[in-house]
Design a protein around this motif. Sequence first.
Motif, PDB file in Angstrom:
ATOM      1  N   THR A   1      50.146 111.511  25.173  1.00  0.00           N
ATOM      2  CA  THR A   1      50.085 111.139  26.865  1.00  0.00           C
ATOM      3  C   THR A   1      48.832 111.136  26.595  1.00  0.00           C
ATOM      4  O   THR A   1      47.281 112.325  26.109  1.00  0.00           O
ATOM      5  N   ASP A   2      48.303 111.150  28.186  1.00  0.00           N
ATOM      6  CA  ASP A   2      46.990 111.896  28.783  1.00  0.00           C
ATOM      7  C   ASP A   2      46.758 113.007  29.412  1.00  0.00           C
ATOM      8  O   ASP A   2      45.645 113.862  29.719  1.00  0.00           O
TER       9      ASP A   2
ATOM     10  N   VAL B   1      46.499 113.196  39.284  1.00  0.00           N
ATOM     11  CA  VAL B   1      45.187 112.094  39.534  1.00  0.00           C
ATOM     12  C   VAL B   1      43.994 112.390  39.138  1.00  0.00           C
ATOM     13  O   VAL B   1      42.889 112.242  38.976  1.00  0.00           O
ATOM     14  N   GLU B   2      43.768 114.064  40.143  1.00  0.00           N
ATOM     15  CA  GLU B   2      42.180 114.490  39.876  1.00  0.00           C
ATOM     16  C   GLU B   2      41.856 114.614  38.193  1.00  0.00           C
ATOM     17  O   GLU B   2      40.309 114.646  37.822  1.00  0.00           O
ATOM     18  N   HIS B   3      43.065 114.797  37.646  1.00  0.00           N
ATOM     19  CA  HIS B   3      42.744 115.305  35.911  1.00  0.00           C
ATOM     20  C   HIS B   3      42.185 113.829  35.768  1.00  0.00           C
ATOM     21  O   HIS B   3      41.044 113.825  35.390  1.00  0.00           O
ATOM     22  N   ARG B   4      43.343 112.793  35.424  1.00  0.00           N
ATOM     23  CA  ARG B   4      42.227 111.326  35.128  1.00  0.00           C
ATOM     24  C   ARG B   4      41.223 111.065  36.045  1.00  0.00           C
ATOM     25  O   ARG B   4      40.268 110.847  34.661  1.00  0.00           O
ATOM     26  N   ASP B   5      41.105 110.718  37.054  1.00  0.00           N
ATOM     27  CA  ASP B   5      39.852 110.410  37.577  1.00  0.00           C
ATOM     28  C   ASP B   5      38.777 111.587  36.858  1.00  0.00           C
ATOM     29  O   ASP B   5      37.349 110.765  35.862  1.00  0.00           O
TER      30      ASP B   5
ATOM     31  N   MET C   1      39.111 113.165  33.981  1.00  0.00           N
ATOM     32  CA  MET C   1      38.529 112.570  32.190  1.00  0.00           C
ATOM     33  C   MET C   1      37.981 111.164  32.340  1.00  0.00           C
ATOM     34  O   MET C   1      37.320 110.645  31.462  1.00  0.00           O
ATOM     35  N   THR C   2      38.350 110.161  32.978  1.00  0.00           N
ATOM     36  CA  THR C   2      37.848 108.924  33.245  1.00  0.00           C
ATOM     37  C   THR C   2      36.578 108.834  33.335  1.00  0.00           C
ATOM     38  O   THR C   2      35.645 107.770  32.475  1.00  0.00           O
TER      39      THR C   2
ATOM     40  N   ALA D   1      39.277 107.661  27.821  1.00  0.00           N
ATOM     41  CA  ALA D   1      38.935 106.871  27.018  1.00  0.00           C
ATOM     42  C   ALA D   1      38.740 107.511  25.209  1.00  0.00           C
ATOM     43  O   ALA D   1      39.631 106.653  24.519  1.00  0.00           O
ATOM     44  N   ALA D   2      38.292 108.309  24.913  1.00  0.00           N
ATOM     45  CA  ALA D   2      37.984 108.926  24.102  1.00  0.00           C
ATOM     46  C   ALA D   2      38.983 109.755  23.177  1.00  0.00           C
ATOM     47  O   ALA D   2      39.818 109.387  22.236  1.00  0.00           O
ATOM     48  N   ARG D   3      40.220 110.141  23.923  1.00  0.00           N
ATOM     49  CA  ARG D   3      41.434 111.537  23.987  1.00  0.00           C
ATOM     50  C   ARG D   3      42.523 110.215  23.394  1.00  0.00           C
ATOM     51  O   ARG D   3      43.066 110.027  22.373  1.00  0.00           O
ATOM     52  N   ARG D   4      42.369 108.432  24.083  1.00  0.00           N
ATOM     53  CA  ARG D   4      43.167 107.818  23.810  1.00  0.00           C
ATOM     54  C   ARG D   4      42.535 107.211  22.590  1.00  0.00           C
ATOM     55  O   ARG D   4      43.582 106.411  21.669  1.00  0.00           O
TER      56      ARG D   4
END
Length: 334
Positions: free
Chosen positions: A175-176, A261-265, A267-268, A274-277
Amino acid sequence: MSPRTHTAPSAPDIDRLVAGVRAGQRAVLARAITLAESKRADHQLAARALVQALLPDTGQALRVGITGAPGVGKSTTIDALGAYLTGQGHKVAVLAVDPSSARTGGSILGDKTRMAQLSADPHAFIRPSPSAGTLGGVAAKTRETMLICEAAGYDVILVETVGTGQSETTVADMTDFFLALMLPGAGDELQGIKKGLVELADMIAVNKADGDNLPRARTAAAEYRAALHILSPRSPNWQVPVVTYSAYTGDGLAALWAKVVEHRDTMTKTGELAARRRDQQVKWMWSMVEDRMRTRITSDPSLAAKLPRLEADVADGRLSPAVAVDRIFAALGW
């Protein structure tokens, strides 16, 4: 009716399945997942072709893992959070990673009854953990299901870890964002940290912050915040927040999701998502290699009679595990 009752399709249906999944047809989605979960060799081959065909349609969803001790209110939280998200225009898929389902087969009825709002929501899809024999097998099937759901247009994937320990690490690795749910005043604040759960978390959320529990919830949150200062964060770009909320009243859910959502923004923007995925995809590949090797070993007829004796000799201390492994590989000609 459980999606498990669908008959898994055969290879010639792949094009139709791909088209149906892309169109968001729920019945086709259920059949596609059933195909991915099937243990038949021809179905597994077809499922690999299906997932490969759908791969360009995946990767856009926000993948959130959710864990917590029994009684913390995971199901109630997922039900309330999922309903909030569908109300905001999202399509939500709920998946489970449950090691016990490998022994018991799991129960879709349980998943339906404990998530009453989502089970009746046309913008939500609930899938129980597959019965796949091992945690690795369950995780592999859950990952495939996640991709199929993404291709069907579900933009939020909630992955619930029903078990504890290794299953938590497994869900964190697919997961992200990994959300750890805690109870107020349960006396397990430091215990949770000892278990390493908090070190996996991207956020800690204290449930049942309502009524008489509110002061205890705030106290527990303060203790977690203090404890987090002595731990190394999972990411150098993210300070793990601690929030309080009530799955019962819905208070705090909007703020909780805002942090996701803040975390996603964040990390993006830093490139870490992208590196985690990418790292997760490689881990997934190797876990599938290990699972397939285990299947090959345990199903090999030349080993069928030898394995019980080897296991007994290792268990009783007559044979070292390393020598037993040598004998297994020698029998396979590896």
